[in-house]
Design a protein around this motif. Structure first.
Motif, PDB file in Angstrom:
ATOM      1  N   HIS A  13       0.827  -1.209   0.000  1.00 52.69           N
ATOM      2  CA  HIS A  13       0.000   0.000   0.000  1.00 52.69           C
ATOM      3  C   HIS A  13       0.865   1.265   0.000  1.00 52.69           C
ATOM      4  O   HIS A  13       0.567   2.240  -0.711  1.00 52.69           O
ATOM      5  N   ALA A  14       1.921   1.267   0.815  1.00 52.61           N
ATOM      6  CA  ALA A  14       2.788   2.440   0.907  1.00 52.61           C
ATOM      7  C   ALA A  14       3.495   2.691  -0.421  1.00 52.61           C
ATOM      8  O   ALA A  14       3.671   3.839  -0.838  1.00 52.61           O
ATOM      9  N   ALA A  17       0.991   4.242  -2.893  1.00 53.62           N
ATOM     10  CA  ALA A  17       0.703   5.641  -2.560  1.00 53.62           C
ATOM     11  C   ALA A  17       1.887   6.542  -2.884  1.00 53.62           C
ATOM     12  O   ALA A  17       1.713   7.664  -3.382  1.00 53.62           O
ATOM     13  N   THR A  18       3.091   6.063  -2.613  1.00 50.78           N
ATOM     14  CA  THR A  18       4.286   6.856  -2.910  1.00 50.78           C
ATOM     15  C   THR A  18       4.432   7.084  -4.409  1.00 50.78           C
ATOM     16  O   THR A  18       4.694   8.208  -4.861  1.00 50.78           O
ATOM     17  N   ILE A  31       5.877   8.938   4.801  1.00 50.84           N
ATOM     18  CA  ILE A  31       5.248   7.634   4.939  1.00 50.84           C
ATOM     19  C   ILE A  31       5.293   7.241   6.408  1.00 50.84           C
ATOM     20  O   ILE A  31       6.346   7.313   7.044  1.00 50.84           O
ATOM     21  N   ALA A  33       4.143   3.922   8.622  1.00 48.54           N
ATOM     22  CA  ALA A  33       3.592   2.568   8.613  1.00 48.54           C
ATOM     23  C   ALA A  33       3.963   1.887   9.923  1.00 48.54           C
ATOM     24  O   ALA A  33       5.074   1.370  10.067  1.00 48.54           O
ATOM     25  N   TYR A 160       1.186   7.999   2.723  1.00 49.08           N
ATOM     26  CA  TYR A 160       0.665   6.778   3.350  1.00 49.08           C
ATOM     27  C   TYR A 160       0.726   6.924   4.854  1.00 49.08           C
ATOM     28  O   TYR A 160       1.726   7.386   5.408  1.00 49.08           O
ATOM     29  N   SER A 179      -5.745   5.946   8.792  1.00 48.04           N
ATOM     30  CA  SER A 179      -5.225   5.365   7.567  1.00 48.04           C
ATOM     31  C   SER A 179      -5.346   6.356   6.417  1.00 48.04           C
ATOM     32  O   SER A 179      -6.329   7.081   6.308  1.00 48.04           O
ATOM     33  N   ARG A 180      -4.317   6.381   5.565  1.00 39.66           N
ATOM     34  CA  ARG A 180      -4.419   7.150   4.328  1.00 39.66           C
ATOM     35  C   ARG A 180      -3.594   6.494   3.242  1.00 39.66           C
ATOM     36  O   ARG A 180      -2.474   6.040   3.489  1.00 39.66           O
ATOM     37  N   ARG A 181      -4.139   6.457   2.034  1.00 35.62           N
ATOM     38  CA  ARG A 181      -3.416   5.988   0.855  1.00 35.62           C
ATOM     39  C   ARG A 181      -3.653   7.019  -0.243  1.00 35.62           C
ATOM     40  O   ARG A 181      -4.741   7.099  -0.798  1.00 35.62           O
ATOM     41  N   TYR A 182      -2.639   7.830  -0.493  1.00 36.55           N
ATOM     42  CA  TYR A 182      -2.756   8.901  -1.476  1.00 36.55           C
ATOM     43  C   TYR A 182      -3.225   8.336  -2.816  1.00 36.55           C
ATOM     44  O   TYR A 182      -2.775   7.262  -3.228  1.00 36.55           O
TER      45      TYR A 182
END
Length: 212
Positions: A13-14, A17-18, A31, A33, A160, A179-182
């Protein structure tokens, strides 16, 4: 998609998003995590995991080189084709930084001390001269004894976030995950037991303690 429940899923996921943030032109990326906060038995992100994650991100971005700068001392020194892994303070701990190579993705892992903060600022400054991205993963400036974070964080993009917290507003306390996922907004997940989490709220900006 819900909360990443293990290191492999969080790394995936990270990375997604990155890549999304950098391809949109973001050059200062954060980031966070904290997989171990969900389950203490989970493997903590260390330098070897960060190196593997960084190589994956590099393969999906239009850059030729990766420079991983480890402030935690957990990364095996590596110099292979296009890949350099070294302690954060080895070169950027000095006032005279080396010439920044072209087409490079910088990843700074786990900065904590005042020396780390100064060195991280030098990384940002060196990368900015050539419009190169810097990703800071799991900084430790908010831990006891940590230095103030670099001012560059203030306008950075948190691409992330996986941050488990205990919210103590009632009895008993409630475990939540920020939680966040750009480019998605921040989401709040609530622990409903047996390792399951339910989406509860959404925020455009990172929620404050009061909002939680």
């Amino acid at each position: 998609d819900g909360v990443a429940l293990d290191l492999a899923e969080a790394a995936r996921h990270a990375c997604d998003a990155t890549v999304a943030a950098v391809l949109e032109g973001k050059r200062k990326v954060l980031i966070e995590a904290r997989v171990e906060g969900l389950d203490p038995a989970q493997k903590t992100i260390d330098g070897s995991a960060v190196l593997a994650w960084s190589k994956n991100a590099l393969s999906r971005l239009p850059y030729d080189n990766l420079v991983l700068l480890d402030a935690a001392g957990t990364t095996r020194l590596a110099e292979e084709a296009g890949i350099t892994a070294e302690p954060l303070l080895l070169n950027f701990g000095q006032a005279n930084e080396e010439e920044t190579p072209e087409s490079t993705l910088y990843v700074v892992f786990a900065p904590f001390s005042n020396e780390d903060m100064v060195a991280t600022r030098r990384v940002f400054r060196a990368a900015a001269f050539k419009n190169l991205p810097v990703v800071v993963l799991n900084h430790r400036h908010d831990e006891p004894g940590g230095a103030e974070p670099p001012r560059e964080y203030f306008d950075a993009t948190e691409a992330y976030c996986l941050r488990p917290l205990m919210v103590r507003g009632g009895t008993p306390p409630v475990r939540v995950v920020v939680s966040r996922r750009y480019p998605a907004p921040y989401e709040i997940f609530v622990d409903i037991g047996r390792g399951a989490y339910r989406r509860h709220a959404e925020f455009v900006e990172r929620p404050t303690a009061m909002e939680l």
